[in-house]
Design a protein around this motif. Sequence first.
Motif, mmCIF file in Angstrom:
data_model
loop_
_atom_site.group_PDB
_atom_site.id
_atom_site.type_symbol
_atom_site.label_atom_id
_atom_site.label_comp_id
_atom_site.label_asym_id
_atom_site.label_seq_id
_atom_site.Cartn_x
_atom_site.Cartn_y
_atom_site.Cartn_z
ATOM 1 N N VAL A 15 0.442 -1.031 -0.223
ATOM 2 C CA VAL A 15 0.202 0.157 0.580
ATOM 3 C C VAL A 15 1.312 1.279 0.036
ATOM 4 O O VAL A 15 1.580 1.443 0.636
ATOM 5 C CB VAL A 15 -1.296 0.191 1.276
ATOM 6 N N LEU A 16 1.168 2.359 -1.123
ATOM 7 C CA LEU A 16 1.473 3.435 -0.964
ATOM 8 C C LEU A 16 0.950 4.272 -0.159
ATOM 9 O O LEU A 16 -0.179 5.020 -0.591
ATOM 10 C CB LEU A 16 2.044 3.682 -2.157
ATOM 11 N N LYS A 17 1.682 5.050 0.773
ATOM 12 C CA LYS A 17 1.047 6.327 0.589
ATOM 13 C C LYS A 17 1.667 7.922 0.648
ATOM 14 O O LYS A 17 2.839 7.490 -0.382
ATOM 15 C CB LYS A 17 1.828 6.362 2.487
ATOM 16 N N GLY A 359 -5.381 -10.024 1.994
ATOM 17 C CA GLY A 359 -6.857 -9.109 1.763
ATOM 18 C C GLY A 359 -5.671 -8.779 0.433
ATOM 19 O O GLY A 359 -6.505 -8.583 -0.454
ATOM 20 N N PHE A 360 -4.636 -8.890 0.354
ATOM 21 C CA PHE A 360 -4.253 -8.980 -1.347
ATOM 22 C C PHE A 360 -4.046 -10.068 -1.490
ATOM 23 O O PHE A 360 -4.737 -9.615 -3.221
ATOM 24 C CB PHE A 360 -2.111 -8.997 -0.649
ATOM 25 N N TYR A 361 -3.754 -11.292 -1.094
ATOM 26 C CA TYR A 361 -4.534 -12.618 -2.057
ATOM 27 C C TYR A 361 -5.259 -12.429 -2.777
ATOM 28 O O TYR A 361 -5.524 -12.672 -3.951
ATOM 29 C CB TYR A 361 -4.064 -13.822 -1.088
ATOM 30 N N HIS A 397 -13.422 5.170 10.697
ATOM 31 C CA HIS A 397 -13.787 4.058 10.298
ATOM 32 C C HIS A 397 -12.863 3.485 11.208
ATOM 33 O O HIS A 397 -11.612 3.838 10.927
ATOM 34 C CB HIS A 397 -13.873 2.230 9.712
ATOM 35 N N PRO A 398 -12.584 3.230 12.460
ATOM 36 C CA PRO A 398 -12.125 3.007 13.687
ATOM 37 C C PRO A 398 -11.067 2.675 13.561
ATOM 38 O O PRO A 398 -9.631 2.910 13.595
ATOM 39 C CB PRO A 398 -12.626 3.231 15.557
ATOM 40 N N LEU A 399 -10.722 0.989 13.345
ATOM 41 C CA LEU A 399 -10.220 -0.098 13.406
ATOM 42 C C LEU A 399 -8.772 0.488 12.021
ATOM 43 O O LEU A 399 -7.976 0.705 11.824
ATOM 44 C CB LEU A 399 -11.010 -1.107 13.055
ATOM 45 N N LEU A 400 -10.434 0.805 10.516
ATOM 46 C CA LEU A 400 -9.296 0.883 9.373
ATOM 47 C C LEU A 400 -7.917 2.299 9.812
ATOM 48 O O LEU A 400 -6.774 2.341 9.207
ATOM 49 C CB LEU A 400 -10.514 1.834 8.611
ATOM 50 N N PHE A 401 -9.046 3.728 10.449
ATOM 51 C CA PHE A 401 -7.594 4.552 10.793
ATOM 52 C C PHE A 401 -6.039 4.120 11.571
ATOM 53 O O PHE A 401 -5.546 4.619 11.653
ATOM 54 C CB PHE A 401 -8.833 6.000 11.381
ATOM 55 N N MET A 402 -6.760 3.107 12.449
ATOM 56 C CA MET A 402 -5.626 3.111 13.175
ATOM 57 C C MET A 402 -5.033 1.945 13.042
ATOM 58 O O MET A 402 -3.667 1.167 13.691
ATOM 59 C CB MET A 402 -6.276 2.350 14.149
ATOM 60 N N SER A 403 -4.935 1.526 11.985
ATOM 61 C CA SER A 403 -4.299 0.081 11.072
ATOM 62 C C SER A 403 -2.941 0.676 10.341
ATOM 63 O O SER A 403 -3.099 1.529 9.971
ATOM 64 C CB SER A 403 -5.306 -0.792 10.189
ATOM 65 N N PRO A 405 -0.818 0.315 7.137
ATOM 66 C CA PRO A 405 -1.587 0.401 5.689
ATOM 67 C C PRO A 405 -0.985 -1.095 5.567
ATOM 68 O O PRO A 405 -2.460 -1.118 4.970
ATOM 69 C CB PRO A 405 -0.212 1.160 4.954
ATOM 70 N N GLU A 406 0.097 -1.430 6.178
ATOM 71 C CA GLU A 406 -0.638 -3.845 5.213
ATOM 72 C C GLU A 406 -2.075 -4.186 5.867
ATOM 73 O O GLU A 406 -2.504 -4.677 4.861
ATOM 74 C CB GLU A 406 0.515 -4.421 4.941
ATOM 75 N N LEU A 407 -2.036 -3.790 6.889
ATOM 76 C CA LEU A 407 -2.794 -4.053 7.899
ATOM 77 C C LEU A 407 -4.787 -3.358 7.318
ATOM 78 O O LEU A 407 -5.782 -3.910 7.638
ATOM 79 C CB LEU A 407 -2.766 -4.075 9.332
ATOM 80 N N LYS A 408 -4.298 -2.328 6.697
ATOM 81 C CA LYS A 408 -5.386 -1.928 6.698
ATOM 82 C C LYS A 408 -6.375 -2.405 5.200
ATOM 83 O O LYS A 408 -7.649 -2.668 5.654
ATOM 84 C CB LYS A 408 -5.504 -0.431 5.700
#
Length: 458
Positions: A15-17, A359-361, A397-403, A405-408
């Motif tokens: 995931v590119l930031k 997620g990537f798979y 979204h609290p979980l998405l915001f706090m993850s 990049p790869e965990l997002k």
Amino acid sequence: MKVYKIDYLVQKDVVLKDAFLEVGKDGKIIGIQKEYNGDYEHLRGLVLPGFQNAHSHCFQYAMAGMAELHSTTNEPDDFWSWRDSMYKIALQISPEQLESVAMMLYSEMLRMGYTEVAEFHYLHHDKDGKTYSNLSEMGERLMSAAQKTGIKITLIPIFYQKGGFGKEAAEGQRRFLSSDSENYLKLVDASRKSAEKFSKAKVVKGIHSLRAVDEKGLQNVLNTKEKDLPLHIHISEQLKEVEECKSFYGARPVQWLLDNFEVDSNYHLVHATHLAESEIQGIANSGANVVLCPSTEGNLGDGIFPLRAFQEMGGKWSIGTDSHIGLQFMEELRLLDYGQRLISHKRNTFYSKQQGNPGFYGLSQAICNGRKAMGVQSSNFFEIGHDFDAVVVDMVHPLLFMSNPELKLATNLYSMDQTSIKEVYVAGERVITNGMHHQMDAIWMDFAKTLKELSFRA
Ligand SMILES: [Zn+2]
């Protein structure tokens, strides 16, 4: 040219930031870079490539949920009884009503993040089974609805001839039929002529199933298959179909297909639920793709595809929403994974030897093989020279915001639904804004009128 600054741009395995993505006037990606000095539009959130819906029967959307009221007498209710209800609906719909249903369905697909649909279309003729004066009238309505809503469509006019292995077609199938492969190929030609009217449409060939065509017809279509174009076919969805194929052809459906035809990476086998070990290996070795439809397969009680064995052999798959009882892309992926977990009692069921992040798979299988189902060869996300088709997921979204990049991506896959989708772009054009289609009111009103006319759901 337009430039977007993207908070998190999902690539195939990273995931590119803060990436800058340039899109040309024709909607194609020109470049992706780290720095840019000029005007840009800021896409705030996680940006994923547009999803591919590799298997749709549009008209069935009008009946989604209607076959869920079950008798209390414990009578069997399965795929075959559901099919009787589906035929009743198929026999009623006019071309105008089909277009109205398609407008609703395709705008909903866009809202769910699908930017491209493969329409497995067999509702060809009028209510009496006669051809329309425009042979491809019904297919043209589907392409028109796709064009107006903004989704790309691969129309697959389907060759449908028989009522089962060695059986004449039933009266209820009269709208679907081509008498032979010559007549079917005329329908394909007419559909291609119709497609010239639309910039977002293309036409490829498909066969309903081994049970719905005779051997000669099958040979005529498969042996003249166009090189490099996809070919779609339902196969091994039902146990009864497998048993009937064994008695008629002396082999299981997938085995018989592999033994008799040059099956290659342009084949898209829809469902392929019931497979012997040798068939799983046979599909993987041939390079053919499987189109999985987890919510419909679950709803119809079809069975569970042997994904774990297939992926270990390097098998390729994509996602379709088929009867449209479910339309959420991430839910389809979750159902697929959870089905495997439930039968294997393991958690690591959704990965490949190269990719351990589900997620990537999941995304790369569903998107890259989904594109192949539409005849598009692109094995990367946001590839230069390809259309800018994108889904913007809101970061609120609290979980998405706090993850990190790869965990997002995994967080998005397992713990969020379509309400997180804020914007959708097709070929550089924004078609969903704040989670809504830009023609939503008009589409809704027309759809309500159509369902009233059909006396559905009253
Ligand atoms: Zn289907």
